[in-house]
Design an enzyme around this catalytic site. Structure first.
Site, PDB file in Angstrom:
ATOM      1  CD  GLU A   1      -2.966  -0.897   0.048  1.00  0.00           C
ATOM      2  OE1 GLU A   1      -3.394   0.253  -0.207  1.00  0.00           O
ATOM      3  OE2 GLU A   1      -3.282  -1.906  -0.612  1.00  0.00           O
TER       4      GLU A   1
ATOM      5  CB  SER B   1     -51.771 -14.273  42.296  1.00  0.00           C
ATOM      6  OG  SER B   1     -53.021 -14.930  42.167  1.00  0.00           O
TER       7      SER B   1
END
Length: 756
Positions: A203, A476
């Site tokens: 690169e 409940s």
């Protein structure tokens, strides 16, 4: 000549206009003598035309001289004035007018043209050109600088790409990442030298020599691409690529390249080459969802960085130019050619020997593809829940820019345990008890932090969050609030109510199996989850005080003033139900559940910081009494399956036809709620004991990290004063029914539906 011509011209009488006899007849026989004509008429005309052309040329030269002299008015002013006078005379048609001087106008013009310019004139022109060029360059530079992104925090920004979103658990582990984010970053010393050399050779071979922009590299790339007829080599340096990844996009324009070049110079000024290379190798996109070399090593080869060999390193180094084209997963042959090219460049860079390159070229690319690390989201429901909240916490432009780091409250270890628990209960119990969904949520009651959230059995099939979005009858579990209101109004847990059938204003509650105990204390009624005493307590305290206290504790869904409300007939979410129980665990202090501790941007700036706040919703005495009562539910009542070897307070719940199975319980440091059922409300054949057992299975793993802590002791009951005022219901019709024949139900079927 004129005299001779007049002799031969016929005479004309001016009075009669007759032609008189000419004297030529008298000399008819004599020879006519005339002086020779020097030029013909045609020749005269030609000379006249030439003269006129010459005058026009002279006029043109004169005008040019005048324009030239007008640029330097300070010198030769008398000549310019004279020339303007001559010009006006010429334009008026007075060609014959002559100046007083013996020098003619053409001569003056010719002399002015021959006169040399001032010796400073070329320098002035050069200065003017350089000045204009400098102004243009300076203006362009200023415009470019003004259009650059803010690089004040460059050192921090270059470590994270824009557009990313990272969610972290309470201990800093990555929960989820969105956008171009590296799942795992490493330091430069953890990246093998050979891998670093492969990327530099491919690169940016002059990486350590340039200052961000490599002119030689640009020219070399142009020549290489022209000779190969394709894009074989790029001209951007590693620094330029890092600048693009950090601040820019892939737009192809001159302006973007200029910005990229200038940003790369700024990066080189503030970061060392080692830092630049480290950031680049951690962020570069290498295809298949892999950002950075660590991710790519795992995605393509199933290896860690230190396990990569030469040919694998070269393969990765060949990917940045075109990740899709050179991907060994998609184009193996092209990837191998690219790898060999990288090896050749490493040889030219003297990073490896030709023999090493030749041996590596002979090796095939051995793939072992894996999913990117941390790609699996262990908390998808929690992640989606937080993402829905972000627009309320941050401006839209901040969200679009991204790069956000979100610190959450989630305990990843507990989250994995909760996910495993829910999966097990659905797999092992769901089929036999006819339910296919489950949900679980845990909160820290001391500050409201959400520690776990499992919104369903399978996020891929259904993103509906059953913790926050599902509205179900709590059964409940709501009785805890009824009895809390009674205790807060001054009742004792030992105060009793009749457990016998009755009808009030047309409503008839029933116990499971239609079994009744007669007189029962509130503590006993809650422990056994009897329905009749709960309705009677609700009536004694009143609709308004009970509903108001339930809201104070944390219930936000609508609660209607009906008798069936005492048995959980109104729908609530699992999150708000768990939050309300958390208020009891926190000794009466209510907190707001939250999942985000803080949000930071790429610069590390805190954009949001949660400020925990708690408010006292119940007096500590009533909270301690209620916690003591709920402990009895676990030790000797319907919640026995939730026992974990330390004090636990909680309550089971079952809605009509067992459509919803609940258990919500807590230790002093953690409150957890569990729900089991079906999205279509189809009845199950299970019971709340399954929910309690699920709760216990999860909590046994969670409390390993929580030191055992006792609940507050039971306060003195005699002489207590209530903190709220009871407003008993005055029914229009109340009819007590005779006690039916009794049959003891089993322990796991002591709850019944809320509504008839």
């Amino acid at each position: 000549m004129a005299k001779q011509i007049s002799k031969i011209r016929p005479a004309v009488d001016p009075q009669s206009s007759k032609i008189l006899p000419s004297t030529i007849s008298k000399t008819k026989d004599q020879a006519l003598y005339l002086e020779p004509i020097p030029e013909s008429t045609a020749s005269l005309r030609k000379k006249l035309k030439d003269k006129r052309r010459q005058q026009k040329q002279q006029d043109k030269q004169r005008k040019q001289a005048l324009r030239q002299k007008s640029k330097n008015r300070k010198s030769h002013s008398h000549r310019i004035s004279a020339s303007r006078t001559d010009s006006r005379l010429s334009e008026a048609g007075r060609v014959a007018a002559l100046p007083t001087s013996t020098e003619t106008i053409p001569q003056r013009i010719e002399r002015a043209a021959r006169q040399p310019l001032s010796r400073w004139q070329p320098l002035k022109r050069l200065a003017l050109f350089l000045g204009a060029t400098g102004v243009a360059y300076g203006g362009g530079w200023i415009a470019l600088e003004m259009n650059l992104p803010d690089t004040t925090h460059l050192a921090a920004e270059t470590q994270v790409r824009a557009g990313t979103l990272t969610l972290k658990s309470a201990d800093g582990a990555i929960l989820f990442q969105d956008g171009p984010a590296s799942r795992k970053t490493v330091r430069i010393h953890q990246i093998p030298k050979q891998l670093q050399q492969a990327f530099i050779a491919t690169e940016d071979r002059r990486f350590f020599e340039h200052d961000g922009i490599d002119g030689q590299g640009i020219l070399r790339a142009m020549v290489t691409n022209l000779m190969s007829g394709e894009l074989a080599e790029g001209g951007s340096t590693i620094t330029q690529q890092l600048a693009r990844m950090t601040y820019l996009n892939q737009e192809r324009s001159i302006l973007r390249k200029l910005k990229e070049a200038r940003l790369s110079q700024k990066i080189e000024d503030k970061l060392s080459k080692t830092q630049i290379l480290e950031r680049y190798l951690n962020q570069v996109y290498l295809g298949s969802g892999a950002y950075g070399v660590t991710d790519a090593a795992w995605v393509y080869f199933g290896k860690s960085l230190e396990q990569l060999n030469l040919q694998e390193s070269a393969t990765l180094a060949g990917l940045p130019a075109a990740p899709s084209l050179y991907s060994p997963l998609m184009n193996p042959k092209v990837a191998q050619e690219r790898r060999n090219l990288v090896l050749d460049r490493m040889v030219r860079a003297e990073a490896i020997t030709p023999a090493m390159a030749a041996q590596a070229k002979r090796s095939p690319i051995a793939l072992n593809p894996k999913q990117p690390p941390n790609a699996q989201d262990h908390s998808p429901y929690f992640t989606a829940y937080l993402q829905q909240q972000l627009p309320e916490l941050l401006p839209e432009e901040v969200l679009k820019q991204g790069g956000l780091d979100i610190q959450t409250t989630l305990n990843l270890k507990w989250q994995k345990a909760a996910a495993s628990t829910i999966k097990d209960v659905v797999y092992h119990e769901g089929y036999s008890q006819r339910f296919d969904q489950a949900a679980l949520v845990s909160l820290d009651p001391r500050n409201g932090e959400i520690k776990t959230m499992i919104g369903g059995n399978a996020f891929a099939q259904s993103q509906f969050n059953r913790v926050t979005q599902a509205q179900r009858q709590p059964g409940s579990t709501f009785k805890a609030f009824v009895y809390t209101a009674a205790i807060a109004s001054g009742f004792s847990p030992h105060d009793g109510f009749q457990d016998a059938p009755f009808i009030v204003d047309g409503y008839q509650p029933n116990n499971y199996g239609h079994t009744y105990k007669g007189w029962m204390s509130m503590n006993q009624a809650l422990t056994k989850s009897a329905n009749i005493p709960a309705v009677r307590v609700f009536m004694e305290v009143g609709f308004e005080p009970t509903i108001k206290l339930a809201r104070e504790l944390g219930i936000q869904s609508p609660l209607k003033p009906y008798y069936s409300t005492a048995l959980g007939a109104n729908e609530v979410s699992l999150l708000e139900l768990t939050r309300a129980y958390g208020t009891l665990a926190a000794q009466g202090y209510r907190t707001q559940p939250f999942g985000i501790r803080s949000i930071r941007n790429r610069q590390g700036k805190v954009l949001f910081q949660h400020q925990p706040a708690k408010q006292q919703a119940l007096d500590s005495s009533s909270s301690a009494i209620m916690t003591w009562m709920l402990q009895q539910v676990v030790t000797s009542g319907t919640g026995k399956p939730a026992q974990i070897g330390r004090p636990v307070a909680g309550k089971t719940g079952t809605s009509e036809h067992n459509r919803d199975l609940w258990f919500v319980g807590y230790v002093p440091q953690l409150v957890t709620g569990v729900w089991l059922g079906n999205d279509d409300n189809y009845p199950t054949t299970g019971s709340s004991s399954t929910a309690a057992a699920t709760w216990g299975q999860f909590m046994k793993q969670a409390v390993k990290d929580i030191p055992a802590q006792s609940f507050p002791s039971l306060p003195k009951l005699t002489g207590r004063q209530g903190s709220i005022e009871a407003k008993p219901v005055k029914p229009k019709r109340l009819k007590n029914l005779p006690m039916p024949r009794q049959e003891e139900p089993t322990a796991e079927h002591t709850e019944d539906a809320a509504v008839d």
